[in-house]
Design a protein around this motif. Structure first.
Motif: not given
Length: 510
Positions: A185-191, A206-214, A255-264
């Motif tokens: 299940r692990g994923i990480k955004v990469k160049s 492809e990573y969706i770079q501009k997600p809708f935020l609440i 900042n894609f080092e911390d997956v808790d910022k962009y992975v549920v």
């Protein structure tokens, strides 16, 4: 002082008699109190029963041995992850059994067509299994992501699609990507430079770079989808609910080092902790879905746009995968014994465009981590069992239900449509396409397909039909049947029948 012989014995006997009498009196008083309390309880129950409109109890000859049986096949059930499944089956009158029992429903947590192939291959017509053969064509991450299906972010299978991927990178060098496999299940955004283009059994998406935020958080939506048939295709969705999960930390686009910022993940933030949603979900007691859609509307967004895309995405997946699902079904003698409940996970970009990320074959139904999810999961389970006919009005196993009981639920008169055409000279024979739904033109197998669809519609609870797609009466009347010519005969029949029912009764339009 001297006492006559026996005088002491007489004194103790008199005291003993008195003690026993007192004890009997106390017991009698306690029994009287208990009887009084029981009578009060009975009177109160009767009062509540009549005040709430409950019917009088009806005597039944149904014995425990006649009740429908569910066989639950799963590992480590003692951990409680299937407690809500068991609870719902218990409430709708099922008793637990095993492979050796004459079971009615097999609920298997894992894909059952290898380990339980013998039992499934010898199934009886009244039995049901909660998976379809070939489900992996939908739920396998690699198969799904690399399919050419609208609403799925572009993806490339590695290593065989290296060249195609490199061309895509040259066209849009600034895009970010994630590399995934079906085994973890692990994923990480990469160049692009960080990706391993030689990793077997993986895909780059492809990573969706501009997600809708609440409230600064990224989130995903889990929609529960129920397949009742693949030949012809019939798909439903739990229409009044969804699972909404937020990332544990605020989103930070660089900042894609911390997956808790962009992975549920499993430790997601639940809706009831989100400040902007509390007034609907916590205070207003609205559902997950309505709370989220109310928020969209409050910030000037169109929740209907999200809804329409989700239904289109689900329909597109099943239309794409139907040929493979039908092929996987061919070797089984009974085609109508399977059903499936999956969870489709979506993310949204800042413009509320919908992207399907994955489909889960046996989604999490445990509220151990988030107790309030109990009501969502049990609602989903009950709706699933209702639309597929597992939760039904017959209190006994289907193997012992009489033909009269089936006719009571659905008869050949219930499935008839197009009375004007079928009663006219146009349909004296069955050569005209407009007459193929007339009773005299239907073969027995087609009648059974329509009866199954009729029962699903009547038992659909809060599910909504995804395929054949819903219509309005106006669009149904204007629809050109020639658009369905590429479909096989059963799918054509089903679509035309649902449209005819919709034209006659608006409640059949969705």
């Amino acid at each position: 002082m001297y006492s006559p012989p026996g005088s002491t014995t007489k004194h103790h006997r008199s005291r003993g008699v008195s003690t026993r009498s007192l004890y009997i009196i106390v017991i009698a008083l306690l029994m009287g109190i208990l009887v009084t309390l029981w009578n009060v309880y009975q009177l109160r129950w009767l009062h509540e029963k009549h005040s709430t409109g409950m019917p009088e109890a009806v005597s039944s000859n149904v014995k425990d041995s006649d009740k429908p049986v569910v066989w639950v096949h799963a590992k480590r059930m003692e951990t409680g992850y299937l407690d809500h499944v068991l609870a719902v089956f218990n409430r709708i009158g099922y008793v637990r059994g095993g492979q050796e029992s004459d079971w009615d429903v097999l609920w298997a947590h894992d894909y059952p067509f290898t380990q339980l192939s013998m039992a499934i291959g010898n199934m009886k017509p009244h039995q049901k299994v909660n998976h379809f053969p070939g489900t992996g064509y939908v739920t396998n991450k690699v198969y799904l992501a690399t399919s050419d299906i609208k609403y799925i972010p572009i993806a490339f299978q590695m290593p065989k699609q290296q060249a195609e991927f490199q061309k895509e990178v040259e066209r849009s060098p600034d895009r970010l990507w994630v590399q995934k496999s079906s085994s973890h299940r692990g994923i990480k955004v990469k160049s692009t430079k960080e990706l391993n283009l030689n990793a077997k059994d993986t895909f780059i998406q492809e990573y969706i770079q501009k997600p809708f935020l609440i409230d600064g958080r990224k989130f995903d939506l889990g929609l529960y989808v129920i397949t009742t048939s693949v030949d012809p295709l019939r798909v439903y969705m739990v229409d009044d609910e969804m699972l909404v999960r937020f990332c544990p930390k605020d989103y930070y686009p660089t900042n894609f080092e911390d997956v808790d910022k962009y992975v549920v993940g499993d430790d997601y933030t639940p809706m009831w902790e989100m400040p902007s949603l509390k007034k609907w979900f916590v205070e207003g007691k609205y559902s997950f879905k309505e709370s989220l859609y109310a928020y969209f509307r409050s910030v000037g967004k169109d929740s209907g746009w999200v809804e329409d895309q989700i239904y289109e995405a689900v329909k597109g997946v099943f239309m794409n995968k139907q040929p493979q699902l039908k092929t996987a079904l061919e070797k089984y003698p009974h085609k109508n014994v399977f059903f499936e409940m999956m969870r489709f996970d979506f993310v949204l970009d800042e413009d509320l465009n919908v992207y399907l990320m994955e489909v889960n074959m046996s989604p999490n139904l445990s509220s151990t981590h988030f107790t309030p999810n109990k009501y969502l999961y049990e609602h989903v389970i009950f709706n699933t069992l209702s639309v597929v006919g597992v939760a039904r009005s017959f209190p006994t196993s289907l193997k012992s239900v009489s033909n009269d009981a089936f006719i009571m639920a659905v008869s050949e008169r219930d499935i008839q449509v197009k009375a004007d055409e079928c009663g006219s000279d146009l349909c004296k024979t069955c050569e005209n396409q407009d007459c193929k739904l007339c009773n005299k033109c239907l073969i027995p197998a087609q009648r059974e397909l329509l009866k199954a669809a009729y029962l699903e519609h009547k038992n659909r609870a809060t599910t909504r039909r995804v395929y054949p797609e819903p219509m309005t009466q106006e669009t149904a009347e204007a629809y050109d049947d020639s658009l369905d010519e590429e479909l096989d005969e059963n799918d054509q029949l089903m679509r035309v029948w649902f449209r005819a029912k919709c034209i006659e009764d608006a409640s059949w339009c969705r």
